[in-house]
Structure formats: C-alpha cells, structure tokens
Design a protein around this motif. Structure first.
Motif, short mmCIF file in Angstrom:
data_model
loop_
_atom_site.label_atom_id
_atom_site.label_comp_id
_atom_site.label_asym_id
_atom_site.label_seq_id
_atom_site.Cartn_x
_atom_site.Cartn_y
_atom_site.Cartn_z
N GLY A 12 0.83 -1.20 0.00
CA GLY A 12 0.00 0.00 0.00
C GLY A 12 0.86 1.24 0.00
O GLY A 12 1.96 1.25 0.55
N VAL A 13 0.35 2.29 -0.61
CA VAL A 13 1.14 3.52 -0.77
C VAL A 13 1.56 4.10 0.57
O VAL A 13 2.68 4.55 0.74
CB VAL A 13 0.33 4.55 -1.59
N THR A 14 0.67 4.07 1.55
CA THR A 14 0.99 4.71 2.84
C THR A 14 1.70 3.78 3.81
O THR A 14 2.16 4.24 4.86
CB THR A 14 -0.29 5.24 3.51
N THR A 15 1.80 2.50 3.51
CA THR A 15 2.43 1.57 4.45
C THR A 15 3.73 0.99 3.93
O THR A 15 4.47 0.37 4.69
CB THR A 15 1.49 0.39 4.77
N SER A 16 4.05 1.18 2.67
CA SER A 16 5.25 0.58 2.08
C SER A 16 6.47 1.48 2.28
O SER A 16 6.37 2.71 2.27
CB SER A 16 5.03 0.36 0.58
N LEU A 17 7.61 0.85 2.41
CA LEU A 17 8.87 1.59 2.45
C LEU A 17 9.48 1.73 1.06
O LEU A 17 10.49 2.41 0.88
CB LEU A 17 9.87 0.87 3.37
N ALA A 18 8.86 1.07 0.07
CA ALA A 18 9.36 1.16 -1.30
C ALA A 18 9.12 2.57 -1.85
O ALA A 18 8.16 3.25 -1.48
CB ALA A 18 8.66 0.14 -2.19
N LEU A 19 10.01 3.00 -2.72
CA LEU A 19 9.87 4.32 -3.32
C LEU A 19 9.07 4.23 -4.61
O LEU A 19 9.20 3.29 -5.38
CB LEU A 19 11.25 4.90 -3.64
N ASP A 20 8.25 5.24 -4.84
CA ASP A 20 7.54 5.40 -6.10
C ASP A 20 6.73 4.17 -6.53
O ASP A 20 6.84 3.71 -7.65
CB ASP A 20 8.51 5.78 -7.22
N THR A 21 5.93 3.67 -5.63
CA THR A 21 5.08 2.55 -6.02
C THR A 21 3.66 2.99 -6.33
O THR A 21 2.78 2.17 -6.48
CB THR A 21 5.03 1.48 -4.93
N HIS A 22 3.42 4.28 -6.44
CA HIS A 22 2.09 4.77 -6.76
C HIS A 22 1.69 4.33 -8.17
O HIS A 22 2.53 4.06 -9.03
CB HIS A 22 2.04 6.30 -6.72
N GLY A 23 0.38 4.31 -8.40
CA GLY A 23 -0.13 3.95 -9.71
C GLY A 23 0.41 4.84 -10.81
O GLY A 23 0.66 4.39 -11.93
N LYS A 24 0.63 6.12 -10.52
CA LYS A 24 1.15 7.03 -11.55
C LYS A 24 2.52 6.57 -12.03
O LYS A 24 2.84 6.65 -13.21
CB LYS A 24 1.22 8.45 -11.02
N THR A 25 3.33 6.11 -11.13
CA THR A 25 4.65 5.61 -11.51
C THR A 25 4.52 4.34 -12.34
O THR A 25 5.21 4.17 -13.35
CB THR A 25 5.49 5.33 -10.25
N LEU A 26 3.61 3.46 -11.93
CA LEU A 26 3.40 2.23 -12.71
C LEU A 26 2.89 2.56 -14.12
O LEU A 26 3.26 1.89 -15.08
CB LEU A 26 2.42 1.31 -11.99
N SER A 27 2.04 3.57 -14.24
CA SER A 27 1.53 3.92 -15.58
C SER A 27 2.66 4.42 -16.47
O SER A 27 2.73 4.08 -17.65
CB SER A 27 0.40 4.95 -15.49
N SER A 28 3.59 5.18 -15.92
CA SER A 28 4.74 5.63 -16.71
C SER A 28 5.62 4.45 -17.10
O SER A 28 6.11 4.37 -18.23
CB SER A 28 5.58 6.64 -15.92
N ARG A 29 5.81 3.54 -16.16
CA ARG A 29 6.61 2.35 -16.47
C ARG A 29 5.93 1.49 -17.54
O ARG A 29 6.58 0.95 -18.41
CB ARG A 29 6.87 1.54 -15.21
N LEU A 30 4.59 1.37 -17.46
CA LEU A 30 3.87 0.59 -18.46
C LEU A 30 4.08 1.17 -19.86
O LEU A 30 4.28 0.44 -20.82
CB LEU A 30 2.37 0.54 -18.13
N LEU A 31 4.08 2.50 -19.98
CA LEU A 31 4.23 3.12 -21.29
C LEU A 31 5.61 2.91 -21.88
O LEU A 31 5.83 3.15 -23.07
CB LEU A 31 3.89 4.62 -21.19
N ALA A 32 6.56 2.44 -21.08
CA ALA A 32 7.90 2.13 -21.59
C ALA A 32 7.98 0.71 -22.16
O ALA A 32 9.05 0.29 -22.62
CB ALA A 32 8.93 2.30 -20.48
N MET A 33 6.87 -0.03 -22.16
CA MET A 33 6.86 -1.39 -22.70
C MET A 33 7.09 -1.36 -24.21
O MET A 33 6.51 -0.54 -24.91
CB MET A 33 5.51 -2.06 -22.41
N ARG A 34 7.95 -2.27 -24.68
CA ARG A 34 8.20 -2.39 -26.12
C ARG A 34 7.10 -3.23 -26.76
O ARG A 34 6.69 -4.24 -26.23
CB ARG A 34 9.54 -3.07 -26.38
N LEU A 35 6.64 -2.80 -27.92
CA LEU A 35 5.64 -3.56 -28.69
C LEU A 35 6.32 -4.24 -29.85
O LEU A 35 7.30 -3.81 -30.36
CB LEU A 35 4.53 -2.64 -29.19
#
Length: 97
Positions: A74-97
């Motif tokens: 969860g965003v408020t309980t994790s110690l991981a950096l940048d695990t928000h959905g917005k970050t995942l959406s940017s990472r998804l757009l870097a997928m090669r087709l």
C-alpha cells in the motif's frame, strides 16, 4: 516502438491494488493494444507479484488492468519508493511492442 508512442495511461491506487487504464491516441490502434498488451506481459513488465487482470472496454477503445499486490503493501504503508499507480503507468508506457 514503445507503448508510449501510441497510447497514454491513467492510473489510480487503493490499498495494495493499482488500476491502469490504457487508451490509444488513435482509435485504429485499439486492436493492436488488445493483441499486444496482455495481462501476462503487463505483469512481467511491471514485475507485479500478484495477479494482473485485463478488462477490455471496446466502447471506450480502452484497456484497464487491475494489478493486485502491486504497491508493496500500500502507498501509505510501504517503504518502497515510487510505487504509486502514476509511476506504474509511466513504467507501463515504456513497454516495447
């Protein structure tokens, strides 16, 4: 080609689940997204530990992905950096087709 070249993404997160909505820039690229951007590919690309489900929304020309256990607890309980959905959406757009 990167997914970013033909689509954009909106994201949301709640608890430990992220939702990613993928929209092609041009309607005619929707079928390419359906063919190439599978739940398995998204799960592998984002390194999500839990299940990834894909929902096809042809009337909106969109795909939505529900990524369970994607936010390291969860965003408020994790110690991981940048695990928000917005970050995942940017990472998804870097997928090669």
């Amino acid at each position: 080609m990167l997914l970013h070249d033909i689509a954009h993404c909106r994201a949301g997160d709640k608890g430990d689940t992220s939702t990613l909505s993928l929209f092609p820039h041009r309607d005619e690229d929707y079928d390419l997204l359906v063919r190439e951007v599978t739940a398995d590919r998204v799960r592998e690309h984002l390194a999500v530990r839990g299940e990834v489900r894909r929902w096809e929304l042809p009337n909106l020309r969109a795909l939505q992905f529900t990524c369970h256990r994607a936010l390291e607890g969860g965003v408020t309980t994790s110690l991981a950096l940048d695990t928000h959905g917005k970050t995942l959406s940017s990472r998804l757009l870097a997928m090669r087709l």
